[in-house]
Design an enzyme around this catalytic site. Sequence first.
Site, PDB file in Angstrom:
ATOM      1  N   HIS A  74      75.022  39.385  19.137  1.00 15.74           N
ATOM      2  CA  HIS A  74      76.487  39.463  19.049  1.00 15.74           C
ATOM      3  C   HIS A  74      77.031  38.593  17.924  1.00 15.74           C
ATOM      4  CE1 HIS A  74      77.384  35.620  21.251  1.00 15.74           C
ATOM      5  NE2 HIS A  74      76.322  35.925  21.969  1.00 15.74           N
ATOM      6  N   ASP A  76      80.305  37.410  17.689  1.00 13.64           N
ATOM      7  CA  ASP A  76      81.367  36.439  17.992  1.00 13.64           C
ATOM      8  C   ASP A  76      80.792  35.122  18.495  1.00 13.64           C
ATOM      9  OD1 ASP A  76      80.490  37.766  20.397  1.00 13.64           O
ATOM     10  OD2 ASP A  76      82.243  36.969  21.436  1.00 13.64           O
ATOM     11  N   GLU A 171      81.040  39.553  22.803  1.00 18.02           N
ATOM     12  CA  GLU A 171      80.136  39.308  23.931  1.00 18.02           C
ATOM     13  C   GLU A 171      80.624  38.140  24.771  1.00 18.02           C
ATOM     14  OE1 GLU A 171      76.780  37.446  26.143  1.00 18.02           O
ATOM     15  OE2 GLU A 171      78.024  36.570  24.585  1.00 18.02           O
ATOM     16  N   GLU A 172      81.134  37.104  24.097  1.00 16.24           N
ATOM     17  CA  GLU A 172      81.507  35.869  24.807  1.00 16.24           C
ATOM     18  C   GLU A 172      82.683  36.062  25.755  1.00 16.24           C
ATOM     19  OE1 GLU A 172      79.714  33.383  24.872  1.00 16.24           O
ATOM     20  OE2 GLU A 172      78.564  33.252  23.011  1.00 16.24           O
TER      21      GLU A 172
HETATM   22 ZN   LIG Z   1      75.301  34.544  23.193  1.00 19.72          ZN
END
Ligand SMILES: [Zn+2]
Length: 405
Positions: A74, A76, A171-172
Amino acid sequence: MDRFLRYVQYDTKSDETGKNCPSTEKQKVFGELLVTELQAIGLHEVSMDENGYVMATLPGNVDKEVPVIGFIAHMDTSPDFSGENVKARVVKDYDGKDIMLNEEENIMLSPTDFPELRDYIGKDLITTDGTTLLGADNKAGIAEIITAAEFLIQHPEIPHGTIKIGFTPDEEIGRGADLFDVNKFGARYAYTVDGGPIGELEYENFNAAGAKITIRGRNVHPGSAKNKMINSMLIAVELAAMLPQKETPAHTEGYEGFYHLTSLNGDVEQTKMSYIIREFDTEKFTDRKRIMQDAVDQLNQKYGENTVVLELKDQYYNMREKIEAVKHVVDAAYEAMKAVGVEPMITPVRGGTDGAKLSYMGLPTPNIFTGGHNFHGRYEYIPTFTMEKAVEVIVKIAEIYSRKG
Ligand SMILES: [Zn+2]
Protein backbone atom coordinates in the site's frame (compact mmCIF):
# COMPACT_ATOMS: atom_id res chain seq x y z
CA MET A 1 17.71 1.31 -0.12
CA ASP A 2 17.99 4.09 -2.72
CA ARG A 3 14.53 3.35 -3.97
CA PHE A 4 13.10 3.29 -0.46
CA LEU A 5 14.81 6.55 0.54
CA ARG A 6 13.32 8.22 -2.52
CA TYR A 7 9.80 6.93 -1.82
CA VAL A 8 9.64 8.04 1.81
CA GLN A 9 10.08 11.64 0.69
CA TYR A 10 6.56 11.51 -0.73
CA ASP A 11 3.94 12.41 1.86
CA THR A 12 1.12 9.90 1.28
CA LYS A 13 -0.78 10.09 4.55
CA SER A 14 -4.37 8.88 4.18
CA ASP A 15 -7.30 10.56 5.91
CA GLU A 16 -10.35 8.74 7.28
CA THR A 17 -12.49 11.85 6.82
CA GLY A 18 -11.69 11.91 3.09
CA LYS A 19 -14.77 11.05 1.04
CA ASN A 20 -13.01 10.07 -2.19
CA CYS A 21 -10.65 7.29 -3.17
CA PRO A 22 -7.83 7.89 -2.65
CA SER A 23 -8.73 9.78 0.51
CA THR A 24 -5.90 12.24 -0.17
CA GLU A 25 -4.91 13.42 -3.66
CA LYS A 26 -1.21 13.28 -2.80
CA GLN A 27 -1.30 9.49 -2.91
CA LYS A 28 -1.87 9.81 -6.65
CA VAL A 29 1.23 11.94 -7.01
CA PHE A 30 3.21 9.05 -5.56
CA GLY A 31 1.22 6.62 -7.72
CA GLU A 32 2.30 8.52 -10.84
CA LEU A 33 5.93 8.20 -9.83
CA LEU A 34 5.46 4.46 -9.40
CA VAL A 35 3.82 4.16 -12.83
CA THR A 36 6.82 5.90 -14.40
CA GLU A 37 9.26 3.62 -12.58
CA LEU A 38 7.40 0.42 -13.37
CA GLN A 39 7.43 1.38 -17.05
CA ALA A 40 11.09 2.33 -16.89
CA ILE A 41 12.18 -1.06 -15.56
CA GLY A 42 10.28 -2.77 -18.36
CA LEU A 43 7.03 -4.01 -16.84
CA HIS A 44 3.94 -4.43 -19.03
CA GLU A 45 0.34 -3.20 -18.71
CA VAL A 46 1.31 -0.50 -16.24
CA SER A 47 -1.69 1.55 -15.14
CA MET A 48 -3.17 3.70 -12.41
CA ASP A 49 -6.97 3.79 -12.35
CA GLU A 50 -9.12 6.75 -11.29
CA ASN A 51 -9.13 5.50 -7.68
CA GLY A 52 -5.35 5.46 -7.49
CA TYR A 53 -4.78 1.69 -7.77
CA VAL A 54 -1.51 0.98 -9.57
CA MET A 55 -1.09 -2.33 -11.41
CA ALA A 56 1.58 -3.89 -13.59
CA THR A 57 2.51 -7.21 -15.16
CA LEU A 58 5.78 -9.07 -15.44
CA PRO A 59 5.23 -11.67 -18.18
CA GLY A 60 6.33 -15.22 -17.39
CA ASN A 61 9.35 -16.87 -19.00
CA VAL A 62 8.35 -20.52 -18.72
CA ASP A 63 6.64 -22.58 -21.43
CA LYS A 64 4.05 -24.35 -19.34
CA GLU A 65 1.00 -22.92 -17.68
CA VAL A 66 1.67 -21.97 -14.04
CA PRO A 67 -0.42 -20.00 -11.55
CA VAL A 68 -0.29 -16.20 -11.84
CA ILE A 69 1.05 -14.79 -8.56
CA GLY A 70 0.52 -11.25 -7.29
CA PHE A 71 2.45 -9.05 -4.88
CA ILE A 72 0.64 -6.18 -3.21
CA ALA A 73 1.67 -3.24 -1.04
CA HIS A 74 0.00 0.00 0.00
CA MET A 75 1.05 3.53 -0.86
CA ASP A 76 -0.46 5.45 2.04
CA THR A 77 1.01 6.01 5.49
CA SER A 78 -0.86 6.03 8.80
CA PRO A 79 -2.95 9.07 9.78
CA ASP A 80 -1.67 8.48 13.34
CA PHE A 81 1.54 10.42 12.80
CA SER A 82 3.11 12.99 10.49
CA GLY A 83 4.49 11.68 7.22
CA GLU A 84 5.40 15.09 5.90
CA ASN A 85 8.96 16.06 5.15
CA VAL A 86 10.40 12.70 6.17
CA LYS A 87 14.16 12.95 6.60
CA ALA A 88 15.34 9.37 6.82
CA ARG A 89 18.74 8.73 8.34
CA VAL A 90 21.05 5.85 7.56
CA VAL A 91 22.92 4.42 10.55
CA LYS A 92 25.86 2.44 9.18
CA ASP A 93 27.21 -0.57 11.02
CA TYR A 94 24.97 -0.20 14.07
CA ASP A 95 26.95 -0.50 17.32
CA GLY A 96 24.15 -1.59 19.66
CA LYS A 97 24.00 1.70 21.55
CA ASP A 98 21.30 4.38 21.78
CA ILE A 99 20.65 6.14 18.49
CA MET A 100 20.09 9.89 18.83
CA LEU A 101 17.30 10.62 16.39
CA ASN A 102 16.85 14.24 17.30
CA GLU A 103 19.34 16.16 19.39
CA GLU A 104 17.14 19.24 19.74
CA GLU A 105 14.20 17.33 21.20
CA ASN A 106 16.33 14.61 22.79
CA ILE A 107 14.53 11.80 21.00
CA MET A 108 16.40 8.54 21.30
CA LEU A 109 15.91 5.16 19.66
CA SER A 110 17.19 2.94 22.42
CA PRO A 111 17.66 -0.83 22.76
CA THR A 112 16.45 -0.36 26.35
CA ASP A 113 12.98 0.45 24.97
CA PHE A 114 13.28 -1.64 21.82
CA PRO A 115 15.47 -4.67 22.61
CA GLU A 116 15.03 -6.08 19.07
CA LEU A 117 17.57 -3.46 17.99
CA ARG A 118 20.27 -5.74 19.43
CA ASP A 119 19.50 -8.26 16.68
CA TYR A 120 20.89 -5.77 14.18
CA ILE A 121 24.31 -5.00 15.60
CA GLY A 122 26.74 -4.60 12.70
CA LYS A 123 23.93 -3.98 10.20
CA ASP A 124 22.84 -0.77 8.51
CA LEU A 125 19.58 0.72 9.77
CA ILE A 126 17.29 3.38 8.32
CA THR A 127 15.61 5.54 10.97
CA THR A 128 13.61 8.77 11.15
CA ASP A 129 14.89 12.12 12.38
CA GLY A 130 12.47 11.81 15.31
CA THR A 131 9.86 14.22 13.95
CA THR A 132 7.88 11.98 11.59
CA LEU A 133 7.16 8.34 10.94
CA LEU A 134 9.44 6.62 8.44
CA GLY A 135 6.93 5.06 6.07
CA ALA A 136 8.56 1.64 5.87
CA ASP A 137 4.92 0.70 6.35
CA ASN A 138 4.50 0.21 3.48
CA LYS A 139 6.96 1.91 1.16
CA ALA A 140 9.50 -0.76 2.09
CA GLY A 141 7.05 -3.29 0.64
CA ILE A 142 6.74 -1.24 -2.55
CA ALA A 143 10.51 -0.86 -2.90
CA GLU A 144 10.99 -4.59 -2.26
CA ILE A 145 8.40 -5.67 -4.83
CA ILE A 146 9.75 -3.34 -7.53
CA THR A 147 13.34 -4.37 -6.79
CA ALA A 148 12.36 -8.04 -7.03
CA ALA A 149 10.62 -7.41 -10.36
CA GLU A 150 13.67 -5.57 -11.67
CA PHE A 151 15.91 -8.41 -10.48
CA LEU A 152 13.79 -10.97 -12.32
CA ILE A 153 13.97 -8.87 -15.49
CA GLN A 154 17.74 -8.65 -15.18
CA HIS A 155 18.03 -12.38 -14.48
CA PRO A 156 16.02 -14.14 -17.20
CA GLU A 157 17.68 -17.42 -16.20
CA ILE A 158 15.42 -17.51 -13.10
CA PRO A 159 12.19 -19.22 -14.16
CA HIS A 160 8.90 -17.60 -13.18
CA GLY A 161 5.29 -17.46 -14.33
CA THR A 162 3.35 -14.26 -14.87
CA ILE A 163 3.75 -11.93 -11.90
CA LYS A 164 1.23 -9.21 -11.08
CA ILE A 165 2.06 -6.15 -9.04
CA GLY A 166 -0.57 -4.06 -7.23
CA PHE A 167 -0.20 -0.91 -5.13
CA THR A 168 -3.27 0.26 -3.25
CA PRO A 169 -4.26 3.54 -1.62
CA ASP A 170 -5.90 3.94 1.81
CA GLU A 171 -4.94 0.68 3.50
CA GLU A 172 -4.34 2.45 6.81
CA ILE A 173 -7.95 3.63 6.94
CA GLY A 174 -9.26 0.16 6.14
CA ARG A 175 -10.27 0.82 2.54
CA GLY A 176 -7.30 -0.57 0.64
CA ALA A 177 -9.12 -3.58 -0.75
CA ASP A 178 -12.50 -1.93 -1.28
CA LEU A 179 -12.03 -0.83 -4.90
CA PHE A 180 -9.34 -3.36 -5.78
CA ASP A 181 -10.27 -4.83 -9.15
CA VAL A 182 -9.51 -8.50 -8.55
CA ASN A 183 -10.52 -9.47 -12.10
CA LYS A 184 -8.33 -6.87 -13.74
CA PHE A 185 -5.44 -7.85 -11.49
CA GLY A 186 -5.73 -11.38 -12.79
CA ALA A 187 -3.68 -13.22 -10.17
CA ARG A 188 -4.72 -16.58 -8.76
CA TYR A 189 -2.93 -16.08 -5.45
CA ALA A 190 -1.22 -13.05 -3.97
CA TYR A 191 0.85 -11.84 -1.06
CA THR A 192 0.70 -8.52 0.70
CA VAL A 193 4.25 -7.48 1.55
CA ASP A 194 3.13 -5.48 4.56
CA GLY A 195 4.34 -7.35 7.64
CA GLY A 196 6.84 -6.29 10.28
CA PRO A 197 10.11 -7.94 11.32
CA ILE A 198 12.00 -10.44 9.20
CA GLY A 199 10.35 -13.85 8.99
CA GLU A 200 6.76 -12.76 9.57
CA LEU A 201 4.27 -14.86 7.68
CA GLU A 202 0.61 -14.34 8.42
CA TYR A 203 -2.57 -15.98 7.22
CA GLU A 204 -4.86 -15.65 10.22
CA ASN A 205 -6.49 -12.45 11.37
CA PHE A 206 -9.40 -11.34 13.50
CA ASN A 207 -13.04 -11.59 12.61
CA ALA A 208 -14.23 -8.07 13.21
CA ALA A 209 -17.49 -6.30 13.96
CA GLY A 210 -18.31 -2.76 14.96
CA ALA A 211 -21.13 -1.85 17.34
CA LYS A 212 -22.82 1.53 17.57
CA ILE A 213 -25.02 1.93 20.62
CA THR A 214 -27.43 4.79 21.20
CA ILE A 215 -29.04 5.13 24.62
CA ARG A 216 -32.00 7.40 25.13
CA GLY A 217 -32.54 8.92 28.55
CA ARG A 218 -35.13 11.23 30.05
CA ASN A 219 -34.03 14.45 31.69
CA VAL A 220 -36.03 15.94 34.56
CA HIS A 221 -34.99 18.55 37.13
CA PRO A 222 -32.88 16.56 39.58
CA GLY A 223 -34.89 17.98 42.50
CA SER A 224 -38.07 16.29 41.31
CA ALA A 225 -36.66 13.38 39.34
CA LYS A 226 -37.65 10.48 41.54
CA ASN A 227 -38.99 7.59 39.41
CA LYS A 228 -38.97 9.87 36.37
CA MET A 229 -35.42 10.56 35.30
CA ILE A 230 -33.53 8.07 33.12
CA ASN A 231 -29.85 8.96 32.95
CA SER A 232 -28.54 7.55 29.68
CA MET A 233 -24.90 7.83 30.83
CA LEU A 234 -25.54 5.54 33.79
CA ILE A 235 -27.14 2.95 31.49
CA ALA A 236 -23.98 3.13 29.37
CA VAL A 237 -21.88 2.42 32.44
CA GLU A 238 -24.20 -0.47 33.31
CA LEU A 239 -23.84 -1.92 29.82
CA ALA A 240 -20.05 -1.68 29.92
CA ALA A 241 -20.10 -3.52 33.24
CA MET A 242 -22.25 -6.34 31.82
CA LEU A 243 -19.57 -7.30 29.29
CA PRO A 244 -16.76 -9.67 30.36
CA GLN A 245 -14.35 -7.42 32.27
CA LYS A 246 -11.21 -9.37 31.41
CA GLU A 247 -11.92 -9.42 27.68
CA THR A 248 -10.51 -6.09 26.61
CA PRO A 249 -7.41 -5.30 24.52
CA ALA A 250 -5.48 -4.56 27.71
CA HIS A 251 -6.12 -8.08 29.06
CA THR A 252 -5.70 -10.20 25.94
CA GLU A 253 -3.04 -11.49 23.55
CA GLY A 254 -2.33 -14.27 21.04
CA TYR A 255 -5.57 -15.94 19.99
CA GLU A 256 -7.73 -14.22 22.63
CA GLY A 257 -10.52 -11.99 21.42
CA PHE A 258 -11.99 -8.88 23.03
CA TYR A 259 -14.59 -6.14 23.29
CA HIS A 260 -13.06 -2.70 22.94
CA LEU A 261 -14.93 0.45 23.92
CA THR A 262 -13.58 2.99 21.43
CA SER A 263 -15.75 5.99 22.29
CA LEU A 264 -18.28 7.08 24.86
CA ASN A 265 -20.08 10.42 24.61
CA GLY A 266 -23.16 11.52 26.39
CA ASP A 267 -25.34 13.57 28.66
CA VAL A 268 -28.48 12.66 30.60
CA GLU A 269 -30.69 12.68 27.50
CA GLN A 270 -28.54 10.69 25.13
CA THR A 271 -25.34 8.65 25.19
CA LYS A 272 -23.52 7.08 22.28
CA MET A 273 -21.02 4.25 22.62
CA SER A 274 -18.86 2.60 20.00
CA TYR A 275 -17.33 -0.82 20.40
CA ILE A 276 -15.20 -3.00 18.21
CA ILE A 277 -15.48 -6.76 18.66
CA ARG A 278 -12.56 -8.98 17.66
CA GLU A 279 -12.24 -12.78 17.69
CA PHE A 280 -10.27 -15.36 15.65
CA ASP A 281 -12.67 -18.26 16.05
CA THR A 282 -15.83 -18.02 13.93
CA GLU A 283 -18.13 -19.59 16.52
CA LYS A 284 -16.78 -17.49 19.35
CA PHE A 285 -17.18 -14.45 17.14
CA THR A 286 -20.90 -15.18 16.83
CA ASP A 287 -21.04 -15.74 20.61
CA ARG A 288 -19.46 -12.37 21.29
CA LYS A 289 -22.01 -10.58 19.19
CA ARG A 290 -24.81 -12.48 20.90
CA ILE A 291 -23.49 -11.61 24.36
CA MET A 292 -23.61 -7.94 23.46
CA GLN A 293 -27.11 -8.26 22.01
CA ASP A 294 -28.28 -10.09 25.18
CA ALA A 295 -26.93 -7.31 27.39
CA VAL A 296 -28.81 -4.72 25.33
CA ASP A 297 -32.01 -6.80 25.46
CA GLN A 298 -31.79 -7.06 29.24
CA LEU A 299 -31.40 -3.30 29.57
CA ASN A 300 -34.40 -2.72 27.32
CA GLN A 301 -36.45 -5.04 29.50
CA LYS A 302 -35.42 -3.06 32.53
CA TYR A 303 -35.77 0.49 31.15
CA GLY A 304 -38.30 0.10 28.35
CA GLU A 305 -38.32 -0.90 24.71
CA ASN A 306 -35.85 1.02 22.50
CA THR A 307 -34.05 2.70 25.37
CA VAL A 308 -30.89 1.10 24.02
CA VAL A 309 -30.48 0.70 20.27
CA LEU A 310 -27.68 -1.53 19.00
CA GLU A 311 -26.38 -1.49 15.44
CA LEU A 312 -23.95 -4.34 14.84
CA LYS A 313 -21.99 -4.57 11.61
CA ASP A 314 -19.43 -7.13 10.51
CA GLN A 315 -16.27 -5.43 9.24
CA TYR A 316 -14.02 -8.23 8.01
CA TYR A 317 -13.35 -11.92 8.54
CA ASN A 318 -10.49 -14.23 9.38
CA MET A 319 -8.80 -15.17 6.10
CA ARG A 320 -7.71 -18.52 7.51
CA GLU A 321 -10.82 -20.21 6.18
CA LYS A 322 -10.01 -19.03 2.63
CA ILE A 323 -6.29 -19.74 2.87
CA GLU A 324 -6.52 -23.24 4.32
CA ALA A 325 -8.22 -24.44 1.16
CA VAL A 326 -5.11 -23.36 -0.78
CA LYS A 327 -2.52 -23.87 1.94
CA HIS A 328 0.27 -24.16 -0.65
CA VAL A 329 0.26 -20.34 -0.76
CA VAL A 330 1.55 -20.29 2.80
CA ASP A 331 3.79 -23.31 2.23
CA ALA A 332 5.43 -21.60 -0.76
CA ALA A 333 6.24 -18.52 1.32
CA TYR A 334 7.55 -20.76 4.11
CA GLU A 335 9.73 -22.68 1.69
CA ALA A 336 10.97 -19.44 0.07
CA MET A 337 12.02 -18.03 3.44
CA LYS A 338 13.83 -21.21 4.40
CA ALA A 339 15.59 -21.26 1.03
CA VAL A 340 17.06 -17.78 1.55
CA GLY A 341 18.02 -18.38 5.18
CA VAL A 342 15.11 -16.66 6.92
CA GLU A 343 13.38 -18.41 9.83
CA PRO A 344 9.62 -18.14 9.20
CA MET A 345 7.54 -16.87 12.11
CA ILE A 346 3.87 -17.69 11.67
CA THR A 347 1.74 -15.49 13.92
CA PRO A 348 -1.94 -14.53 13.99
CA VAL A 349 -2.58 -10.89 13.11
CA ARG A 350 -4.43 -9.14 15.92
CA GLY A 351 -6.04 -6.87 13.39
CA GLY A 352 -7.10 -7.02 9.78
CA THR A 353 -5.17 -6.89 6.56
CA ASP A 354 -6.11 -5.93 3.04
CA GLY A 355 -5.28 -9.53 2.25
CA ALA A 356 -8.13 -10.67 4.49
CA LYS A 357 -10.66 -8.74 2.45
CA LEU A 358 -9.03 -9.77 -0.82
CA SER A 359 -9.19 -13.40 0.27
CA TYR A 360 -12.96 -13.04 0.60
CA MET A 361 -13.07 -11.28 -2.78
CA GLY A 362 -11.63 -14.42 -4.40
CA LEU A 363 -7.92 -13.68 -4.20
CA PRO A 364 -6.27 -15.68 -1.38
CA THR A 365 -3.65 -13.29 0.03
CA PRO A 366 -1.47 -14.06 3.05
CA ASN A 367 0.99 -11.45 4.33
CA ILE A 368 4.79 -11.53 4.43
CA PHE A 369 7.35 -9.34 6.17
CA THR A 370 8.82 -6.06 4.97
CA GLY A 371 11.48 -6.16 7.69
CA GLY A 372 10.42 -2.95 9.45
CA HIS A 373 9.80 -2.22 13.15
CA ASN A 374 7.69 0.20 15.22
CA PHE A 375 5.29 1.22 12.47
CA HIS A 376 3.12 4.35 12.69
CA GLY A 377 5.45 6.47 14.79
CA ARG A 378 8.74 8.27 15.15
CA TYR A 379 10.61 5.15 16.33
CA GLU A 380 9.96 3.33 13.09
CA TYR A 381 13.10 1.83 11.56
CA ILE A 382 14.15 -0.82 9.08
CA PRO A 383 17.45 -2.67 8.65
CA THR A 384 18.59 -2.71 5.01
CA PHE A 385 19.51 -6.39 5.07
CA THR A 386 15.95 -7.38 6.01
CA MET A 387 14.72 -5.44 2.98
CA GLU A 388 17.16 -7.41 0.85
CA LYS A 389 15.87 -10.65 2.37
CA ALA A 390 12.30 -9.63 1.54
CA VAL A 391 13.38 -9.12 -2.09
CA GLU A 392 14.96 -12.58 -2.10
CA VAL A 393 11.79 -14.12 -0.67
CA ILE A 394 9.64 -12.51 -3.38
CA VAL A 395 11.98 -13.75 -6.10
CA LYS A 396 12.02 -17.23 -4.57
CA ILE A 397 8.22 -17.42 -4.35
CA ALA A 398 8.03 -16.54 -8.05
CA GLU A 399 10.53 -19.30 -8.77
CA ILE A 400 8.72 -21.86 -6.62
CA TYR A 401 5.46 -21.26 -8.46
CA SER A 402 7.17 -21.71 -11.83
CA ARG A 403 7.47 -25.39 -10.88
CA LYS A 404 3.75 -25.76 -10.11
CA GLY A 405 1.68 -26.70 -13.10
ZN1 LIG B 1 0.91 -1.43 6.32
